[in-house]
Design a protein around this motif. Structure first.
Motif, short mmCIF file in Angstrom:
data_model
loop_
_atom_site.label_atom_id
_atom_site.label_comp_id
_atom_site.label_asym_id
_atom_site.label_seq_id
_atom_site.Cartn_x
_atom_site.Cartn_y
_atom_site.Cartn_z
N LEU A 38 0.87 -1.18 0.00
CA LEU A 38 0.00 0.00 0.00
C LEU A 38 0.90 1.22 0.00
CD1 LEU A 38 -2.73 1.46 0.22
CD2 LEU A 38 -2.58 1.16 2.70
N GLN A 39 0.82 1.99 -1.06
CA GLN A 39 1.68 3.17 -1.19
C GLN A 39 1.09 4.33 -0.39
OE1 GLN A 39 1.82 3.58 -5.48
NE2 GLN A 39 3.92 2.85 -5.42
N THR A 40 1.97 5.22 0.02
CA THR A 40 1.57 6.43 0.73
C THR A 40 2.39 7.59 0.21
OG1 THR A 40 3.22 6.11 2.49
CG2 THR A 40 1.03 5.16 2.86
N VAL A 41 2.00 8.78 0.61
CA VAL A 41 2.82 9.97 0.40
C VAL A 41 3.18 10.50 1.78
CG1 VAL A 41 1.78 10.55 -1.82
CG2 VAL A 41 0.80 11.50 0.25
N ARG A 42 4.28 11.22 1.84
CA ARG A 42 4.70 11.80 3.12
C ARG A 42 4.61 13.31 3.04
NH1 ARG A 42 8.00 8.36 6.82
NH2 ARG A 42 8.10 10.35 7.89
N ILE A 43 4.06 13.87 4.09
CA ILE A 43 4.06 15.32 4.26
C ILE A 43 4.63 15.54 5.65
CG2 ILE A 43 2.68 17.42 4.44
CD1 ILE A 43 0.70 16.14 2.49
N GLY A 44 5.87 16.00 5.68
CA GLY A 44 6.56 16.09 6.96
C GLY A 44 6.73 14.68 7.51
N ARG A 45 6.27 14.45 8.72
CA ARG A 45 6.36 13.13 9.34
C ARG A 45 5.11 12.29 9.12
NH1 ARG A 45 8.71 13.64 15.28
NH2 ARG A 45 8.24 11.44 15.08
N ARG A 46 4.10 12.88 8.51
CA ARG A 46 2.82 12.17 8.33
C ARG A 46 2.84 11.32 7.08
NH1 ARG A 46 -2.16 15.88 8.36
NH2 ARG A 46 -3.16 13.90 8.85
N ARG A 47 2.24 10.14 7.19
CA ARG A 47 1.99 9.28 6.04
C ARG A 47 0.52 9.41 5.71
NH1 ARG A 47 5.49 5.99 3.96
NH2 ARG A 47 7.31 5.38 5.12
N LEU A 48 0.23 9.67 4.44
CA LEU A 48 -1.15 9.82 4.01
C LEU A 48 -1.37 8.97 2.76
CD1 LEU A 48 -1.32 13.65 4.54
CD2 LEU A 48 -2.43 11.93 5.95
N VAL A 49 -2.62 8.55 2.59
CA VAL A 49 -2.96 7.66 1.48
C VAL A 49 -3.91 8.36 0.52
CG1 VAL A 49 -3.94 5.43 0.85
CG2 VAL A 49 -2.75 5.68 3.05
N PRO A 50 -3.47 8.63 -0.72
CA PRO A 50 -4.39 9.15 -1.73
C PRO A 50 -5.41 8.05 -2.09
CG PRO A 50 -2.11 9.53 -2.37
CD PRO A 50 -2.10 8.59 -1.22
N PRO A 51 -6.64 8.42 -2.39
CA PRO A 51 -7.66 7.42 -2.73
C PRO A 51 -7.24 6.47 -3.85
CG PRO A 51 -8.66 9.59 -2.55
CD PRO A 51 -7.18 9.78 -2.44
N GLU A 52 -6.51 6.97 -4.84
CA GLU A 52 -6.12 6.09 -5.94
C GLU A 52 -5.15 5.00 -5.48
OE1 GLU A 52 -3.72 9.95 -6.49
OE2 GLU A 52 -5.74 9.42 -5.94
N TYR A 53 -4.35 5.26 -4.45
CA TYR A 53 -3.46 4.23 -3.92
C TYR A 53 -4.27 3.17 -3.17
CZ TYR A 53 0.65 7.16 -4.95
OH TYR A 53 1.62 7.90 -5.55
N ALA A 54 -5.31 3.58 -2.48
CA ALA A 54 -6.19 2.61 -1.81
C ALA A 54 -6.88 1.75 -2.87
CB ALA A 54 -7.21 3.33 -0.94
#
Length: 69
Positions: A38-54
């Motif tokens: 499951l891919q994520t993007v990082r913004i600072g220390r946060r990992r977030l998941v764009p809907p297209e990766y889900a």
């Protein structure tokens, strides 16, 4: 005149929100992220998941289910 609020589609979700949307546990989400499934993007220390990766993750699960059948 009253302004009506226009709902804005979310572009990024926390791993916890993604787990809830996929009806799986938080620990499994973090394990799949760690494994690179499951891919994520990082913004600072946060990992977030764009809907297209889900969506890509769900497609991966479907392909694996078909291959196992």
């Amino acid at each position: 005149m009253s302004a009506t609020a226009v709902p804005v589609a979310r572009l990024l979700y926390t791993p916890e929100e993604t787990a809830e949307a996929l009806a799986i546990g938080r620990s499994l989400i973090y394990e799949e992220i760690r494994l690179g499934r499951l891919q994520t993007v990082r913004i600072g220390r946060r990992r977030l998941v764009p809907p297209e990766y889900a969506t890509e993750y769900v497609e991966l699960l479907k392909r694996e289910a078909q291959a196992a059948a």
